[in-house]
Design a protein around this motif. Structure first.
Motif, mmCIF file in Angstrom:
data_model
loop_
_atom_site.group_PDB
_atom_site.id
_atom_site.type_symbol
_atom_site.label_atom_id
_atom_site.label_comp_id
_atom_site.label_asym_id
_atom_site.label_seq_id
_atom_site.Cartn_x
_atom_site.Cartn_y
_atom_site.Cartn_z
ATOM 1 N N GLU A 1 0.793 -1.320 -0.054
ATOM 2 C CA GLU A 1 0.104 -0.134 -0.024
ATOM 3 C C GLU A 1 0.963 1.084 0.186
ATOM 4 O O GLU A 1 1.992 1.221 0.470
ATOM 5 C CB GLU A 1 -1.047 0.013 1.291
ATOM 6 C CG GLU A 1 -1.874 -1.275 1.456
ATOM 7 C CD GLU A 1 -3.004 -1.038 0.276
ATOM 8 O OE1 GLU A 1 -3.329 0.159 -0.294
ATOM 9 O OE2 GLU A 1 -3.631 -1.939 -0.180
ATOM 10 N N ARG A 2 0.483 2.239 -0.821
ATOM 11 C CA ARG A 2 1.083 3.563 -0.771
ATOM 12 C C ARG A 2 1.515 4.045 0.717
ATOM 13 O O ARG A 2 2.882 4.465 0.527
ATOM 14 C CB ARG A 2 0.291 4.537 -1.677
ATOM 15 C CG ARG A 2 1.183 5.758 -1.996
ATOM 16 C CD ARG A 2 0.249 6.669 -2.839
ATOM 17 N NE ARG A 2 1.102 7.693 -3.358
ATOM 18 C CZ ARG A 2 1.397 7.734 -4.569
ATOM 19 N NH1 ARG A 2 1.203 6.598 -5.243
ATOM 20 N NH2 ARG A 2 2.120 8.878 -5.143
ATOM 21 N N ASP A 3 0.823 4.104 1.581
ATOM 22 C CA ASP A 3 1.086 4.799 2.859
ATOM 23 C C ASP A 3 2.098 3.712 3.661
ATOM 24 O O ASP A 3 2.304 3.958 4.684
ATOM 25 C CB ASP A 3 0.092 5.009 3.545
ATOM 26 C CG ASP A 3 -1.094 3.793 3.796
ATOM 27 O OD1 ASP A 3 -0.927 2.690 3.411
ATOM 28 O OD2 ASP A 3 -2.143 4.099 4.474
ATOM 29 N N LEU A 4 2.241 2.633 3.248
ATOM 30 C CA LEU A 4 3.130 1.723 3.873
ATOM 31 C C LEU A 4 4.662 1.573 3.262
ATOM 32 O O LEU A 4 5.712 0.897 3.707
ATOM 33 C CB LEU A 4 2.728 0.244 4.075
ATOM 34 C CG LEU A 4 1.317 0.125 4.659
ATOM 35 C CD1 LEU A 4 0.691 -1.496 4.681
ATOM 36 C CD2 LEU A 4 1.478 0.509 6.092
ATOM 37 N N ILE A 5 4.758 2.483 2.023
ATOM 38 C CA ILE A 5 6.388 2.249 1.613
ATOM 39 C C ILE A 5 7.198 3.432 2.094
ATOM 40 O O ILE A 5 6.936 4.620 2.198
ATOM 41 C CB ILE A 5 6.178 2.660 0.094
ATOM 42 C CG1 ILE A 5 5.025 1.359 -0.601
ATOM 43 C CG2 ILE A 5 7.407 2.604 -0.686
ATOM 44 C CD1 ILE A 5 4.914 1.819 -1.821
ATOM 45 N N ASP A 6 8.211 2.757 2.354
ATOM 46 C CA ASP A 6 9.245 3.678 3.154
ATOM 47 C C ASP A 6 9.957 4.571 1.653
ATOM 48 O O ASP A 6 10.195 3.926 0.628
ATOM 49 C CB ASP A 6 10.319 3.098 3.776
ATOM 50 C CG ASP A 6 11.570 3.668 4.448
ATOM 51 O OD1 ASP A 6 11.654 4.954 4.056
ATOM 52 O OD2 ASP A 6 12.152 3.148 5.227
ATOM 53 N N ALA A 7 9.970 5.869 1.713
ATOM 54 C CA ALA A 7 10.666 6.473 0.925
ATOM 55 C C ALA A 7 11.986 6.378 0.400
ATOM 56 O O ALA A 7 12.253 6.604 -0.808
ATOM 57 C CB ALA A 7 10.561 8.180 1.231
ATOM 58 N N GLN A 8 12.661 5.493 1.364
ATOM 59 C CA GLN A 8 13.869 5.225 0.919
ATOM 60 C C GLN A 8 14.015 4.225 -0.157
ATOM 61 O O GLN A 8 14.986 4.178 -1.145
ATOM 62 C CB GLN A 8 14.557 4.532 2.174
ATOM 63 C CG GLN A 8 15.919 4.122 1.769
ATOM 64 C CD GLN A 8 16.884 5.279 1.956
ATOM 65 O OE1 GLN A 8 16.599 6.609 2.324
ATOM 66 N NE2 GLN A 8 18.223 5.206 1.330
ATOM 67 N N VAL A 9 12.858 3.626 -0.359
ATOM 68 C CA VAL A 9 12.525 2.621 -1.633
ATOM 69 C C VAL A 9 12.940 3.266 -2.834
ATOM 70 O O VAL A 9 13.321 2.605 -3.946
ATOM 71 C CB VAL A 9 11.112 2.063 -1.710
ATOM 72 C CG1 VAL A 9 10.827 1.254 -2.806
ATOM 73 C CG2 VAL A 9 11.029 0.972 -0.547
ATOM 74 N N PHE A 10 12.706 4.525 -2.899
ATOM 75 C CA PHE A 10 12.649 5.160 -4.273
ATOM 76 C C PHE A 10 14.025 5.781 -4.646
ATOM 77 O O PHE A 10 14.458 6.313 -5.513
ATOM 78 C CB PHE A 10 11.573 6.269 -4.481
ATOM 79 C CG PHE A 10 10.307 6.034 -4.131
ATOM 80 C CD1 PHE A 10 9.689 5.199 -5.290
ATOM 81 C CD2 PHE A 10 9.487 5.962 -3.277
ATOM 82 C CE1 PHE A 10 8.383 4.718 -5.297
ATOM 83 C CE2 PHE A 10 8.212 5.679 -3.037
ATOM 84 C CZ PHE A 10 7.459 4.984 -4.094
ATOM 85 N N THR A 11 15.190 5.364 -3.726
ATOM 86 C CA THR A 11 16.409 5.703 -4.195
ATOM 87 C C THR A 11 17.018 4.471 -4.892
ATOM 88 O O THR A 11 18.114 4.814 -5.396
ATOM 89 C CB THR A 11 17.420 5.894 -2.848
ATOM 90 O OG1 THR A 11 17.099 4.602 -1.952
ATOM 91 C CG2 THR A 11 16.584 7.073 -1.922
ATOM 92 N N HIS A 12 16.377 3.503 -5.113
ATOM 93 C CA HIS A 12 16.718 2.283 -5.943
ATOM 94 C C HIS A 12 16.991 2.722 -7.162
ATOM 95 O O HIS A 12 16.363 3.667 -7.709
ATOM 96 C CB HIS A 12 15.791 1.187 -5.781
ATOM 97 C CG HIS A 12 16.298 -0.228 -6.246
ATOM 98 N ND1 HIS A 12 16.488 -0.311 -7.902
ATOM 99 C CD2 HIS A 12 16.691 -1.434 -6.096
ATOM 100 C CE1 HIS A 12 16.854 -1.495 -8.003
ATOM 101 N NE2 HIS A 12 16.932 -1.974 -6.735
ATOM 102 N N PRO A 13 18.069 2.420 -7.809
ATOM 103 C CA PRO A 13 18.553 2.847 -9.253
ATOM 104 C C PRO A 13 17.433 2.824 -10.438
ATOM 105 O O PRO A 13 17.260 3.233 -11.396
ATOM 106 C CB PRO A 13 19.841 1.953 -9.639
ATOM 107 C CG PRO A 13 20.172 1.799 -8.230
ATOM 108 C CD PRO A 13 19.152 1.453 -7.352
ATOM 109 N N VAL A 14 16.299 1.654 -10.162
ATOM 110 C CA VAL A 14 15.291 1.281 -11.011
ATOM 111 C C VAL A 14 14.480 2.793 -11.216
ATOM 112 O O VAL A 14 14.075 2.941 -12.441
ATOM 113 C CB VAL A 14 14.487 0.434 -10.761
ATOM 114 C CG1 VAL A 14 13.717 0.589 -9.521
ATOM 115 C CG2 VAL A 14 13.560 -0.181 -11.804
ATOM 116 N N PHE A 15 14.304 3.630 -10.187
ATOM 117 C CA PHE A 15 13.445 4.638 -10.300
ATOM 118 C C PHE A 15 14.124 5.953 -11.049
ATOM 119 O O PHE A 15 13.540 6.663 -11.214
ATOM 120 C CB PHE A 15 12.761 5.097 -8.939
ATOM 121 C CG PHE A 15 12.068 3.947 -8.467
ATOM 122 C CD1 PHE A 15 10.857 3.484 -8.947
ATOM 123 C CD2 PHE A 15 12.473 3.175 -7.326
ATOM 124 C CE1 PHE A 15 9.904 2.476 -8.388
ATOM 125 C CE2 PHE A 15 11.796 2.039 -6.719
ATOM 126 C CZ PHE A 15 10.426 2.059 -7.306
#
Length: 274
Positions: free
Chosen positions: A7-21
């Motif tokens: 779920e969107r509100d359960l995602i840690d913003a750190q996830v979006f530092t992955h190179p895929v994004f």
């Protein structure tokens, strides 16, 4: 079991530092990190949508509010409408790819519609399977290095990925991510990402527009994606910086996505654009 994104509100913003994004546009990246889901009207406003062969502008529409039972691909061809589920990661990333690579998306859709007309909606051709695999998990890799290509042919993953950073510095490798499922799965960092790739062998670096033109042209002409066997699996997890355990001694033998080559498996020659 089908993957279910968090779920969107359960995602840690750190996830979006992955190179895929980093393969998203800046405005798309911002929408991923926002606490609110973007409305379809906002998505439509983010791109200057091209016109399809029938003269209709492509646009995103709420899948749950559609008044017809038309096939997804046929609707795109006949009306330009791209059925999109709201508050859904999978469809949001699909919308992002439509915005970034509309020519490739249009070529994929047109080929699907042509095969539906030929065999009907209840059968699937080998070409349709290839088109779908690329749509969901596809990547395009420009690779101009015979030794690295040979390593990939042999599934020699340690050689390929331990020389990857050097190849990037030498300008002989470029990666474009196309499959929207890759972005969705990256929301769960523990998942090993594996793409199905088309390979381009050309000496000079390619701009996004040039890559998209060549791939879209090849798909539309029927020169690409006529069989799933054309697609090379590439475990993106092996790229340096894409997995926290990359430096471990047993990384390429322990992580299950680094599979040996199946006996008798042959890959086609890379696409040559010049």
């Amino acid at each position: 079991m089908r993957y279910l994104a968090p779920e969107r509100d359960l995602i840690d913003a750190q996830v979006f530092t992955h190179p895929v994004f980093a393969h998203l546009r800046d405005d798309q990246y911002g929408l991923c990190r926002s606490k609110d889901w973007p409305e379809l009207a906002a998505l439509n406003a983010l791109w200057q949508a091209p016109i399809n062969a029938g003269g209709h502008h492509f646009h995103f529409v709420d899948q749950d509010a559609l008044p017809d039972d038309m096939h997804y691909e046929q609707r795109i061809t006949h009306t330009g409408a791209i059925a999109t589920r709201t508050r859904n990661w999978h469809d949001l990333f699909n919308a992002f790819i439509w915005m970034r690579y509309p020519a490739i998306k249009q070529a994929l859709s047109a080929r699907q519609v042509a095969d539906i007309a030929r065999v009907g909606p209840k059968q699937r051709t080998r070409g349709q399977c290839a088109l779908t695999q690329f749509d969901e998990a596809g990547a395009v890799l420009r690779l101009h290095d015979a030794a690295l290509l040979s390593a990939w042919d042999a599934h020699d993953w340690p050689y390929l990925f331990r020389n990857w950073a050097d190849a990037e510095q030498r300008g002989v490798v470029q990666l474009w991510l196309f499959g929207h499922s890759l972005f969705e799965h990256a929301l769960t960092p523990a998942i090993a990402l594996v793409a199905k790739a088309l390979v381009i062998d050309v000496s000079d670096t390619l701009e996004d527009e040039d890559m998209a033109f060549h791939i879209a042209e090849g798909i539309a002409a029927g020169a690409l994606l006529n069989d799933p066997q054309e697609l090379r699996p590439i475990p993106l997890t092996g790229i340096p910086g894409w997995h926290p355990e990359h430096g471990a001694e047993d990384f390429f033998t322990r992580v299950p996505c680094f599979r040996p080559k199946r006996a008798g498996r042959q890959y086609p020659e890379p696409v040559h654009t010049q």
